[in-house]
Design a protein around this motif. Structure first.
Motif, mmCIF file in Angstrom:
data_model
loop_
_atom_site.group_PDB
_atom_site.id
_atom_site.type_symbol
_atom_site.label_atom_id
_atom_site.label_comp_id
_atom_site.label_asym_id
_atom_site.label_seq_id
_atom_site.Cartn_x
_atom_site.Cartn_y
_atom_site.Cartn_z
ATOM 1 N N HIS A 52 0.815 -1.271 0.028
ATOM 2 C CA HIS A 52 -0.027 0.120 -0.133
ATOM 3 C C HIS A 52 0.913 1.372 0.078
ATOM 4 N N ASN A 53 1.115 1.902 -1.098
ATOM 5 C CA ASN A 53 1.974 3.118 -1.206
ATOM 6 C C ASN A 53 1.164 4.088 -1.779
ATOM 7 N N SER A 54 -0.066 4.114 -1.703
ATOM 8 C CA SER A 54 -1.068 5.345 -2.084
ATOM 9 C C SER A 54 -1.502 5.938 -0.993
ATOM 10 N N PRO A 55 -1.334 7.408 -0.822
ATOM 11 C CA PRO A 55 -1.675 8.272 0.449
ATOM 12 C C PRO A 55 -2.981 8.242 0.984
ATOM 13 N N TYR A 56 -3.620 7.020 1.150
ATOM 14 C CA TYR A 56 -4.549 6.966 2.093
ATOM 15 C C TYR A 56 -4.283 6.277 3.338
ATOM 16 N N PRO A 57 -4.858 6.898 4.524
ATOM 17 C CA PRO A 57 -4.451 6.242 5.854
ATOM 18 C C PRO A 57 -4.622 4.842 5.837
ATOM 19 N N VAL A 95 -6.833 1.201 3.701
ATOM 20 C CA VAL A 95 -7.679 0.744 2.927
ATOM 21 C C VAL A 95 -8.027 -0.746 3.020
ATOM 22 N N ASP A 96 -9.076 -1.075 2.296
ATOM 23 C CA ASP A 96 -9.361 -2.349 2.254
ATOM 24 C C ASP A 96 -9.404 -2.816 0.694
ATOM 25 N N ASP A 147 -8.209 -2.780 6.804
ATOM 26 C CA ASP A 147 -7.606 -1.955 7.145
ATOM 27 C C ASP A 147 -6.069 -1.860 7.164
ATOM 28 N N VAL A 148 -5.630 -1.964 5.674
ATOM 29 C CA VAL A 148 -4.419 -2.014 5.402
ATOM 30 C C VAL A 148 -3.710 -0.945 5.408
ATOM 31 N N ALA A 149 -2.592 -0.418 6.424
ATOM 32 C CA ALA A 149 -2.145 0.712 6.645
ATOM 33 C C ALA A 149 -1.304 1.339 5.619
ATOM 34 N N GLY A 165 -9.857 -5.326 -6.048
ATOM 35 C CA GLY A 165 -10.508 -3.870 -5.931
ATOM 36 C C GLY A 165 -9.832 -3.215 -4.505
ATOM 37 N N ILE A 166 -10.021 -1.878 -4.709
ATOM 38 C CA ILE A 166 -9.386 -1.213 -3.445
ATOM 39 C C ILE A 166 -10.522 -0.101 -3.183
#
Length: 553
Positions: free
Chosen positions: A263-268, A270-271, A282-284, A301-302
């Motif tokens: 997970h390297n997109s700037p969302y705190p 993601v599922d 809740d992947v950080a 899907g994200i």
């Protein structure tokens, strides 16, 4: 306890003090085990928790992980989705080795448990494939396993593992005999061509009804990396309990690949969904999974945590292939749109003297870059969204400098302590923003390995100016040598040489600059010296895992 060190000279202009910093990568004694987890129980989908935090969401029958780190003494909790079963497993007994933990049995007859065995990462005989066999069949008698008509293991009871046995390479026919039924219950073909020197666990799971002579069985052959070896079922014209059992069995004959998700997109948070079903919750940001099985034709899907899916991506993967998939980009940014970027993944280096390194550029506001290791060009003209193919890097501790393509002026510099990663592999990806706004994350380099370990590389002074001036400063008052042993357990020796009598201070610091321990403060005569650190703080307590510095002044 493992240690990695990088020594950096820092001569001040007044020459009154000379500072040598050494970055010590230390994994505490409590981080003792690498564990591969199987779900081989016919109880349905489960969630797996470690110390109360969800680790695996919607873990399906006959799915598995690769090797993942586990602290000794951790509490593993298995919970069915309908919560009819909650099962706790304490890991105090796990030694500093590699392990297999397989969930087998049923809830209704109280046979459900986690079955444990030690694991070999590589086979001791390079020409042969080392196989271990687990009987996870509820209601079975002792099982015998034949390979090409030869009995290789016998009398394996439910929940038991065999010892490793050696198989020659080639196409092999496996037959499983149930001693209670007095008949063959399963037969398979497996292809072990090119698998010399490797190991795997062969699991047969499901249910047998002896009274009705009915059985529904599923099998899998998995390597420590988490990747599976294809098994072809040979039909025995066996009956199944019901149509659902037959469908469940058929579903695990499909081809799969192994994928690590970053997970390297700037969302705190993601599922992650696989084929429309919630797979990881809740992947950080900057978190990584280990290797997970996915169908070769699948849709990922994200979604923002607890939100709707914002993007889906179809994938066509090679059977038994291994991949890394990086979520990158920004939703609504036309120049750098949100995307899943995929590349092949290797789980090991060519030998124990190298580290297999892949580099990925994931910084949306950065141009194409060059990357230098200790002043030498390592990666050239890497553009946003691109991967650099695997580089076999000699193990050691490096300073990585990031420059704009064609420039030798660093925009950021990082320490990459790779001394204890011999034989392993990993992906280093650039993350964050080169010019962050107040709410943005700063530019960083992150290392992730196939088992999901994460190391954010610490900032460092550049090595380019030293390299370009062709000058390495040498302290005139003392010389410091590499700490030894490296890695160490439980102590390491810091060795140095005083060229003249001197007052001396040696202090250990954590990453926040807090004093951890003062090893020495006083006067010493000239000569070769050494001092030991036993990874304890000023109170005599073992320190936790993390980055530490020592300063000699």
């Amino acid at each position: 306890m493992s240690v990695m060190s990088v020594l950096i000279n820092n001569n001040k202009e007044n020459k009154m003090k000379k500072l040598i910093l050494s970055i010590i990568w230390m994994v505490s004694l409590s981080v003792a085990s690498q564990v591969q987890v199987f779900h081989s129980s016919p109880i349905g989908d489960v969630n797996v928790y470690i110390n109360g935090k969800v680790a695996i969401k919607n873990f399906k029958f006959q799915e598995n992980t690769g090797l993942v780190p586990l602290e000794r003494g951790s509490l593993i909790t298995i919970q069915t989705l309908n919560q009819d079963l909650t099962f706790d497993y304490q890991t105090d007994h796990l030694e500093d080795k590699n392990h297999i933990l397989s969930a087998i049995g049923q809830h209704e007859d109280r046979t459900f448990h986690l079955s444990h065995s030690e694991m070999r990462i590589q086979n001791e005989f390079k020409e042969y494939f080392g196989m271990k066999f687990l009987n996870g069949v509820v209601g079975s008698g002792p099982l015998d396993l034949y390979v090409d008509g030869n009995l290789v293991v016998e009398n394996i009871n439910f929940g038991e593992y065999s010892s490793y046995f050696q198989l020659t390479q080639g196409i092999k026919e496996l037959k499983v005999i149930d001693q209670n039924l007095g008949r063959q219950v399963a037969s398979y073909n497996i292809n072990l061509n090119g698998k010399g020197g490797e190991t795997g666990l062969f699991t047969i799971a499901g249910k047998i009804n002896v009274e009705m002579d009915q059985f529904s069985l599923s099998s899998k052959l998995v390597k420590p990396s988490g990747s599976s070896i294809n098994i072809t079922n040979i039909d025995l014209d066996s009956s199944f309990n019901n149509e659902d059992d037959q469908n469940e069995y058929d579903s695990f004959s499909r081809e799969t690949a192994q994928v690590q998700i970053v997970h390297n997109s700037p969302y705190p948070l993601v599922d992650i969904y696989v084929d429309g079903a919630l797979a990881l919750e809740d992947v950080a940001y900057r978190a990584s999974t280990g290797l997970v099985d996915l169908p070769v034709n699948t849709e990922v899907g994200i979604a923002p945590a607890d939100g709707d899916i914002i993007a889906t991506f179809p994938f066509e993967l090679a059977e038994n292939g291994t991949y890394v998939v990086v979520a990158s980009g920004i939703v609504g940014d036309d120049a750098h749109p949100f995307n899943l970027l995929a590349s092949t993944l290797e789980v090991a280096a060519t030998d124990n003297d190298h580290f297999a390194l892949k580099v990925m550029h994931g910084v949306t506001d950065a141009p194409a870059v060059d990357i230098y290791a200790d002043g030498n060009l390592l990666v050239e003209n890497l553009a946003y969204g691109d991967f650099q193919g695997y580089l076999q890097v000699p193990v050691g501790d490096y300073t990585l400098d990031i420059t704009g393509h064609g420039s030798t002026d660093p925009v950021a510099s990082f320490s990459a302590p790779l001394s204890s990663f011999g034989g392993g592999s990993g992906v280093v990806y650039a993350s964050g923003f080169l010019a962050p706004a107040e709410t943005d994350s700063a530019f960083a380099l992150v290392l992730t390995t196939p088992n999901g370990d994460i190391v954010t590389l610490p900032a460092s002074e550049t090595a380019l100016s030293v390299n370009n001036d062709n000058f390495v400063s040498t302290p005139k008052d003392y010389i410091i040598h590499q700490n030894y042993p490296n890695p160490f357990n439980p102590t390491t020796s810091i060795q140095y040489e005083l060229l003249s009598d001197s007052k001396l201070n040696i202090t250990i610091y954590d990453m926040l600059g807090n004093v951890v321990d003062e090893l020495y403060d006083g006067f010493q005569t000239s000569g070769n010296k050494s001092i030991k650190w036993d990874a304890r703080n000023t109170s005599g307590e073992l320190v936790s895992a993390g980055m530490y510095f020592y300063k000699i002044q």
